[in-house]
Design an enzyme around this catalytic site. Structure first.
Site, short mmCIF file in Angstrom:
data_model
loop_
_atom_site.label_atom_id
_atom_site.label_comp_id
_atom_site.label_asym_id
_atom_site.label_seq_id
_atom_site.Cartn_x
_atom_site.Cartn_y
_atom_site.Cartn_z
N ARG A 234 0.86 -1.18 0.00
CA ARG A 234 0.00 0.00 0.00
C ARG A 234 0.89 1.23 0.00
O ARG A 234 1.91 1.25 0.70
CB ARG A 234 -0.93 0.03 1.23
CG ARG A 234 -2.14 -0.89 1.12
CD ARG A 234 -3.15 -0.42 0.07
NE ARG A 234 -4.29 -1.32 -0.04
CZ ARG A 234 -4.41 -2.35 -0.89
NH1 ARG A 234 -3.42 -2.63 -1.71
NH2 ARG A 234 -5.50 -3.08 -0.91
N ASP A 258 4.45 -0.31 -6.96
CA ASP A 258 3.19 -0.57 -7.68
C ASP A 258 2.06 0.23 -7.05
O ASP A 258 0.94 0.21 -7.54
CB ASP A 258 2.87 -2.08 -7.61
CG ASP A 258 1.63 -2.45 -8.41
OD1 ASP A 258 1.58 -2.10 -9.61
OD2 ASP A 258 0.71 -3.07 -7.84
N GLU A 263 -2.35 7.70 -4.88
CA GLU A 263 -2.69 7.09 -6.17
C GLU A 263 -4.14 7.24 -6.57
O GLU A 263 -4.48 7.13 -7.75
CB GLU A 263 -2.32 5.60 -6.16
CG GLU A 263 -3.22 4.73 -5.28
CD GLU A 263 -2.86 3.26 -5.34
OE1 GLU A 263 -1.66 2.93 -5.26
OE2 GLU A 263 -3.78 2.43 -5.48
N HIS A 295 -0.55 0.07 -9.78
CA HIS A 295 -1.37 -0.88 -9.02
C HIS A 295 -1.89 -2.03 -9.91
O HIS A 295 -3.09 -2.28 -9.99
CB HIS A 295 -2.54 -0.17 -8.33
CG HIS A 295 -2.96 -0.84 -7.06
ND1 HIS A 295 -3.28 -0.16 -5.92
CD2 HIS A 295 -3.10 -2.15 -6.74
CE1 HIS A 295 -3.61 -1.00 -4.96
NE2 HIS A 295 -3.51 -2.23 -5.45
P1 NAD Z 1 -1.51 -11.16 4.88
O1 NAD Z 1 -2.50 -10.65 5.85
O2 NAD Z 1 -1.54 -12.59 4.47
O3 NAD Z 1 -0.03 -10.82 5.40
C1 NAD Z 1 0.33 -9.59 5.97
C2 NAD Z 1 1.45 -9.83 6.95
O4 NAD Z 1 1.85 -8.57 7.49
C3 NAD Z 1 1.02 -10.72 8.15
O5 NAD Z 1 1.93 -11.78 8.34
C4 NAD Z 1 1.01 -9.74 9.32
O6 NAD Z 1 1.35 -10.36 10.56
C5 NAD Z 1 2.08 -8.75 8.87
N1 NAD Z 1 2.00 -7.50 9.61
C6 NAD Z 1 0.91 -6.87 10.13
N2 NAD Z 1 1.26 -5.75 10.78
C7 NAD Z 1 2.62 -5.66 10.67
C8 NAD Z 1 3.58 -4.75 11.14
N3 NAD Z 1 3.23 -3.68 11.88
N4 NAD Z 1 4.89 -4.96 10.85
C9 NAD Z 1 5.26 -6.06 10.13
N5 NAD Z 1 4.39 -6.97 9.65
C10 NAD Z 1 3.09 -6.78 9.91
O7 NAD Z 1 -1.66 -10.21 3.61
P2 NAD Z 1 -1.20 -10.51 2.10
O8 NAD Z 1 -2.31 -11.22 1.39
O9 NAD Z 1 0.17 -11.10 2.11
O10 NAD Z 1 -1.17 -9.04 1.52
C11 NAD Z 1 -0.21 -8.09 1.98
C12 NAD Z 1 -0.63 -6.70 1.49
O11 NAD Z 1 -0.49 -6.66 0.08
C13 NAD Z 1 -2.11 -6.38 1.76
O12 NAD Z 1 -2.25 -5.73 3.01
C14 NAD Z 1 -2.48 -5.47 0.62
O13 NAD Z 1 -2.45 -4.13 1.09
C15 NAD Z 1 -1.36 -5.66 -0.43
N6 NAD Z 1 -1.89 -6.10 -1.73
C16 NAD Z 1 -1.52 -5.41 -2.83
C17 NAD Z 1 -1.98 -5.81 -4.08
C18 NAD Z 1 -1.56 -5.09 -5.36
O14 NAD Z 1 -2.18 -5.30 -6.40
N7 NAD Z 1 -0.53 -4.28 -5.35
C19 NAD Z 1 -2.82 -6.92 -4.19
C20 NAD Z 1 -3.17 -7.62 -3.02
C21 NAD Z 1 -2.68 -7.21 -1.79
#
Ligand code: NAD
Length: 337
Positions: A234, A258, A263, A295
């Site tokens: 994000r 990305d 954005e 994105h």
């Molecule tokens: P997920 O929930 O499976 O994993 C997120 C991880 O971050 C977890 O292990 C959690 O414990 C950790 N976390 C939470 N707070 C934290 C902190 N303060 N410090 C360190 N780690 C922390 O999520 P995911 O499916 O792996 O997705 C991750 C992120 O990717 C989502 O939050 C979303 O914003 C982003 N995303 C982006 C796109 C894109 O198209 N660019 C698409 C999907 C998801």
């Protein structure tokens, strides 16, 4: 159910239509982004379907509730753009797509790493212009580089698995440790150690009050000079102004993103014949060592098919008075999982 689909693009129409054959909801596709001005478009719909740059703050939630909306179904995993407290207060159920293809985002992350450090964006243009010189395209091997993964959930875990294949030395920081990534040779360290030791830092944690501007002035004082920073998570995980200073004085050697904190005024639109008024974003684009995609990390056939299917299944479950398991509550913010 009658569902108003905001921020709908041709690909949303295609994938939702295919998935809807099994659900038979009545879909109204709206190109408009949901915000305080466009809420009236939801009138007469039981459900509203939104994407990442739709605005679902308290005022919008109140408007939706008044328009009769009972379900908000997100075409995304992230939900930092939704006021869950307000939704609960107005009795609106919120459901998301928790996992559609973590591979799509993880693979794009690695594509960005390779693209920026091998200067593929510059090479592509040069070759098309008949310029076959190599000056300015010097990259480095990813093998043996120390890569720090912040957030080892679904996506971060797959990034670790892919990078193990490249022969990288992997470090990770997460508030919850994931035993599976240890099998990929990942060593968990504290955040400061990760910042200080890694040649590449890639962000895969959610945007929460704790992670807002995680990569800002303070982090840039601790990083290894010349570090590569990659963000497919994000935009606001990065303080863009601080990062621009880091790029100017060389503390950051490569940046690949990305997502961008502002954005919502840019991405998912064709603005090619308009003037970009965001000077911070425009400055980013002037650096030869910055690679930006708008994105698109999620944007694969597999992911869009899964997003459409889960989004409509969430609506079907709600209509039947059942739980899909993808519902969010105000407490979800703490974990954002
Ligand atoms: P997920 O929930 O499976 O994993 C997120 C991880 O971050 C977890 O292990 C959690 O414990 C950790 N976390 C939470 N707070 C934290 C902190 N303060 N410090 C360190 N780690 C922390 O999520 P995911 O499916 O792996 O997705 C991750 C992120 O990717 C989502 O939050 C979303 O914003 C982003 N995303 C982006 C796109 C894109 O198209 N660019 C698409 C999907 C998801």
């Amino acid at each position: 159910m009658r569902i108003a689909v905001f921020s709908s693009r041709s690909y949303d129409r295609r994938f939702l239509a295919e998935a809807n054959a099994a659900h038979e909801h009545e879909l109204t596709h709206l190109e408009a982004r949901l915000d305080a001005r466009t809420v009236p478009l939801a009138d007469g719909h039981d459900a509203v379907c939104v994407f990442v740059n739709d605005v679902v703050d308290a005022a919008v939630v109140q408007g939706l509730a008044a328009a009769g909306t009972r379900l908000l179904t997100l075409r995304s995993a992230g939900f930092n753009h939704v006021d869950l407290q307000a939704a609960a207060a107005h009795g609106i159920t919120v459901a998301r797509v928790p996992a559609y293809s973590p591979y799509a985002v993880a693979e794009h992350t690695v594509a960005l790493m390779l693209a920026v450090e091998r200067r593929l964006h510059r090479a592509y243009n040069r070759v098309r212009e008949g310029n076959f010189a190599l000056d300015g395209l010097l990259g480095f091997d990813l093998r043996n580089k120390r890569v720090g993964i912040i957030g080892t959930g679904r996506i971060g875990q797959i990034v670790a698995r892919i990078l193990r294949g490249f022969g990288c030395s992997l470090r990770a920081y997460d508030v919850i440790r994931n035993d599976e990534v240890r099998d990929y040779g990942v060593r968990y360290v504290d955040l400061d150690t990760l910042l200080a030791e890694c040649d590449v830092i890639t962000l895969h944690c959610p945007l929460t009050p704790e992670t807002h501007h995680l990569i800002g002035e303070d982090a840039l004082r601790k990083i290894k000079p010349g570090v590569m920073i990659v963000n497919t998570s994000r935009g606001a995980l990065i303080d863009t102004r601080a990062v621009i200073e880091g790029l100017k004085d060389g503390r950051i050697g490569n940046l690949a993103i990305d997502v961008y904190e502002e954005e919502s005024d840019l991405f998912f639109e064709d603005l090619s014949d308009r003037v970009i008024t965001d000077d911070v974003f425009s400055r980013l684009l002037t650096f030869p060592n910055v690679f930006v995609t708008a994105h698109q990390a999620f944007f694969t056939e597999e992911a869009l098919g899964n997003i459409a299917e889960t989004t409509l299944a969430n609506a079907t479950a709600f209509e039947r008075g059942e739980r899909s398991g993808n519902e969010l509550t105000p407490e979800s913010v703490r974990g954002d999982r």
